[in-house]
Write a protein that holds these residues in place. Sequence first.
Motif, PDB file in Angstrom:
ATOM      1  N   LEU A 198     -17.528  -3.109  -8.301  1.00  5.53           N
ATOM      2  CA  LEU A 198     -16.874  -2.020  -7.559  1.00  5.53           C
ATOM      3  C   LEU A 198     -15.534  -1.653  -8.192  1.00  5.53           C
ATOM      4  CD1 LEU A 198     -16.808  -0.129  -5.092  1.00  5.53           C
ATOM      5  CD2 LEU A 198     -15.796  -2.008  -3.781  1.00  5.53           C
ATOM      6  N   GLU A 199     -15.433  -0.407  -8.638  1.00  3.95           N
ATOM      7  CA  GLU A 199     -14.187   0.073  -9.243  1.00  3.95           C
ATOM      8  C   GLU A 199     -13.181   0.416  -8.144  1.00  3.95           C
ATOM      9  OE1 GLU A 199     -13.315   0.407 -12.523  1.00  3.95           O
ATOM     10  OE2 GLU A 199     -15.177  -0.650 -12.964  1.00  3.95           O
ATOM     11  N   MET A 200     -11.916   0.095  -8.404  1.00  4.04           N
ATOM     12  CA  MET A 200     -10.852   0.502  -7.490  1.00  4.04           C
ATOM     13  C   MET A 200      -9.552   0.612  -8.267  1.00  4.04           C
ATOM     14  SD  MET A 200      -9.780  -2.772  -5.127  1.00  4.04           S
ATOM     15  CE  MET A 200      -8.852  -1.668  -4.075  1.00  4.04           C
ATOM     16  N   PRO A 201      -8.577   1.379  -7.763  1.00  3.83           N
ATOM     17  CA  PRO A 201      -7.314   1.539  -8.473  1.00  3.83           C
ATOM     18  C   PRO A 201      -6.570   0.202  -8.613  1.00  3.83           C
ATOM     19  CG  PRO A 201      -7.528   3.171  -6.718  1.00  3.83           C
ATOM     20  CD  PRO A 201      -8.631   2.186  -6.526  1.00  3.83           C
ATOM     21  N   LEU A 202      -5.965  -0.002  -9.781  1.00  2.00           N
ATOM     22  CA  LEU A 202      -5.115  -1.170  -9.998  1.00  2.00           C
ATOM     23  C   LEU A 202      -3.664  -0.729  -9.884  1.00  2.00           C
ATOM     24  CD1 LEU A 202      -6.944  -2.956 -12.954  1.00  2.00           C
ATOM     25  CD2 LEU A 202      -6.749  -3.771 -10.597  1.00  2.00           C
ATOM     26  N   ALA A 203      -2.941  -1.300  -8.919  1.00  2.00           N
ATOM     27  CA  ALA A 203      -1.564  -0.892  -8.638  1.00  2.00           C
ATOM     28  C   ALA A 203      -0.662  -0.948  -9.874  1.00  2.00           C
ATOM     29  CB  ALA A 203      -0.997  -1.738  -7.501  1.00  2.00           C
ATOM     30  N   PRO A 204      -0.677  -2.032 -10.668  1.00  2.00           N
ATOM     31  CA  PRO A 204       0.227  -2.090 -11.828  1.00  2.00           C
ATOM     32  C   PRO A 204       0.035  -0.930 -12.804  1.00  2.00           C
ATOM     33  CG  PRO A 204      -0.680  -4.258 -11.377  1.00  2.00           C
ATOM     34  CD  PRO A 204      -1.437  -3.296 -10.516  1.00  2.00           C
ATOM     35  N   TYR A 205      -1.214  -0.478 -12.958  1.00  2.00           N
ATOM     36  CA  TYR A 205      -1.488   0.644 -13.857  1.00  2.00           C
ATOM     37  C   TYR A 205      -0.766   1.906 -13.379  1.00  2.00           C
ATOM     38  CZ  TYR A 205      -4.042   4.653 -15.737  1.00  2.00           C
ATOM     39  OH  TYR A 205      -4.355   5.862 -16.321  1.00  2.00           O
ATOM     40  N   PHE A 206      -0.835   2.175 -12.085  1.00  4.21           N
ATOM     41  CA  PHE A 206      -0.214   3.396 -11.561  1.00  4.21           C
ATOM     42  C   PHE A 206       1.314   3.298 -11.561  1.00  4.21           C
ATOM     43  CE2 PHE A 206      -4.555   4.089 -10.220  1.00  4.21           C
ATOM     44  CZ  PHE A 206      -4.701   5.448 -10.491  1.00  4.21           C
TER      45      PHE A 206
ATOM     46  N   ARG B 187       0.140   5.320  -0.780  1.00  4.27           N
ATOM     47  CA  ARG B 187      -1.178   5.639  -1.317  1.00  4.27           C
ATOM     48  C   ARG B 187      -1.896   4.396  -1.836  1.00  4.27           C
ATOM     49  NH1 ARG B 187      -1.278  11.330  -2.511  1.00  4.27           N
ATOM     50  NH2 ARG B 187       0.731  12.228  -1.907  1.00  4.27           N
ATOM     51  N   LEU B 188      -1.128   3.439  -2.351  1.00  3.59           N
ATOM     52  CA  LEU B 188      -1.720   2.238  -2.948  1.00  3.59           C
ATOM     53  C   LEU B 188      -2.116   1.193  -1.920  1.00  3.59           C
ATOM     54  CD1 LEU B 188       0.592   1.712  -6.057  1.00  3.59           C
ATOM     55  CD2 LEU B 188      -1.861   2.233  -6.105  1.00  3.59           C
ATOM     56  N   PHE B 189      -1.333   1.083  -0.841  1.00  5.25           N
ATOM     57  CA  PHE B 189      -1.567  -0.011   0.108  1.00  5.25           C
ATOM     58  C   PHE B 189      -2.916   0.176   0.802  1.00  5.25           C
ATOM     59  CE2 PHE B 189      -0.714  -3.040   3.481  1.00  5.25           C
ATOM     60  CZ  PHE B 189      -0.019  -4.011   2.790  1.00  5.25           C
ATOM     61  N   GLY B 190      -3.747  -0.860   0.717  1.00  5.29           N
ATOM     62  CA  GLY B 190      -5.075  -0.776   1.310  1.00  5.29           C
ATOM     63  C   GLY B 190      -6.090  -0.067   0.447  1.00  5.29           C
ATOM     64  N   ALA B 191      -5.639   0.425  -0.716  1.00  7.80           N
ATOM     65  CA  ALA B 191      -6.547   1.186  -1.580  1.00  7.80           C
ATOM     66  C   ALA B 191      -6.397   0.794  -3.042  1.00  7.80           C
ATOM     67  CB  ALA B 191      -6.267   2.675  -1.422  1.00  7.80           C
ATOM     68  N   SER B 192      -5.832  -0.394  -3.294  1.00  7.03           N
ATOM     69  CA  SER B 192      -5.638  -0.817  -4.684  1.00  7.03           C
ATOM     70  C   SER B 192      -5.685  -2.337  -4.776  1.00  7.03           C
ATOM     71  CB  SER B 192      -4.297  -0.301  -5.210  1.00  7.03           C
ATOM     72  OG  SER B 192      -3.214  -0.901  -4.516  1.00  7.03           O
ATOM     73  N   ALA B 193      -5.688  -2.801  -6.011  1.00  3.29           N
ATOM     74  CA  ALA B 193      -5.753  -4.240  -6.254  1.00  3.29           C
ATOM     75  C   ALA B 193      -4.727  -4.636  -7.306  1.00  3.29           C
ATOM     76  CB  ALA B 193      -7.150  -4.635  -6.723  1.00  3.29           C
ATOM     77  N   ARG B 194      -4.475  -5.936  -7.393  1.00  2.00           N
ATOM     78  CA  ARG B 194      -3.669  -6.512  -8.470  1.00  2.00           C
ATOM     79  C   ARG B 194      -4.407  -7.749  -8.958  1.00  2.00           C
ATOM     80  NH1 ARG B 194       0.420  -7.574  -3.923  1.00  2.00           N
ATOM     81  NH2 ARG B 194      -0.611  -9.251  -2.814  1.00  2.00           N
ATOM     82  N   ARG B 195      -4.050  -8.202 -10.134  1.00  5.14           N
ATOM     83  CA  ARG B 195      -4.686  -9.402 -10.678  1.00  5.14           C
ATOM     84  C   ARG B 195      -3.867 -10.638 -10.322  1.00  5.14           C
ATOM     85  NH1 ARG B 195      -9.087  -8.729 -13.616  1.00  5.14           N
ATOM     86  NH2 ARG B 195      -9.428  -6.728 -14.636  1.00  5.14           N
ATOM     87  N   ASN B 196      -4.551 -11.693  -9.895  1.00  2.00           N
ATOM     88  CA  ASN B 196      -3.907 -12.976  -9.645  1.00  2.00           C
ATOM     89  C   ASN B 196      -3.513 -13.579 -10.993  1.00  2.00           C
ATOM     90  OD1 ASN B 196      -3.792 -15.993  -9.406  1.00  2.00           O
ATOM     91  ND2 ASN B 196      -4.199 -15.537  -7.251  1.00  2.00           N
ATOM     92  N   ASN B 197      -2.242 -13.893 -11.161  1.00  3.36           N
ATOM     93  CA  ASN B 197      -1.750 -14.403 -12.442  1.00  3.36           C
ATOM     94  C   ASN B 197      -2.428 -15.702 -12.862  1.00  3.36           C
ATOM     95  OD1 ASN B 197       0.021 -12.273 -12.797  1.00  3.36           O
ATOM     96  ND2 ASN B 197       1.708 -13.308 -11.769  1.00  3.36           N
TER      97      ASN B 197
END
Length: 200
Positions: free
Chosen positions: A149-157, A107-117
């Motif tokens: 643009l809002e999008m799901p953040l993978a670490p949150y989920f 569900r996350l792949f292609g539909a979420s983001a992560r923050r660059n450290n």
Amino acid sequence: MNLAEKSRAVEGIFKELEEESRQFHAEAGMGCISGCGFCCANPDVPASPLEFLPLAFDLYDKGLADEMANYLAMQESPGICVVYRPQSEDSTKGFCGNYAKRGMICRLFGASARRNNKTGQKELITCKILKSEKTELFQLATKRINEDLEMPLAPYFYTRLKDIDESLTNQYPVNQAILMALELVLRFKFYQEADDSIQA
């Protein structure tokens, strides 16, 4: 929470993720290419038993859990996702055999983001196929997720999953995670039925 309650809690997270993903796809146009199974053809996709509890319960309800668990237990190597239905020789074309109960990683792949450290910027989590086939949309989406643009953040989920049961969120190759989920559900149902028969 018992195992069934944990599964329902996972599905609640999936519903929330689905709504956020749908909004992102509608605005960014970055959905997966129809019929593409490039990611699903990777046997090393990491997943957790917890995210596949809904699938395991669904397979149990359909009378397929025992058969699937036995099949997976007999495999010598991880192999590509047992739920995936390849439609090409190299397995990169195909579809999910149980899309409604797919795992968190799917569900996350292609539909979420992560923050660059290093930079703190959001980065779209996607595959090389989308980057090359939808280059302009990818570049625009990458820019917009750091602006408006809002999008799901993978670490949150993933944190939300850990809140349900951290011990079940360790990562394994996808088929091993599915097998572990099936074994948990089969054991849970066995004891549940035993308790029901005693009470009867």
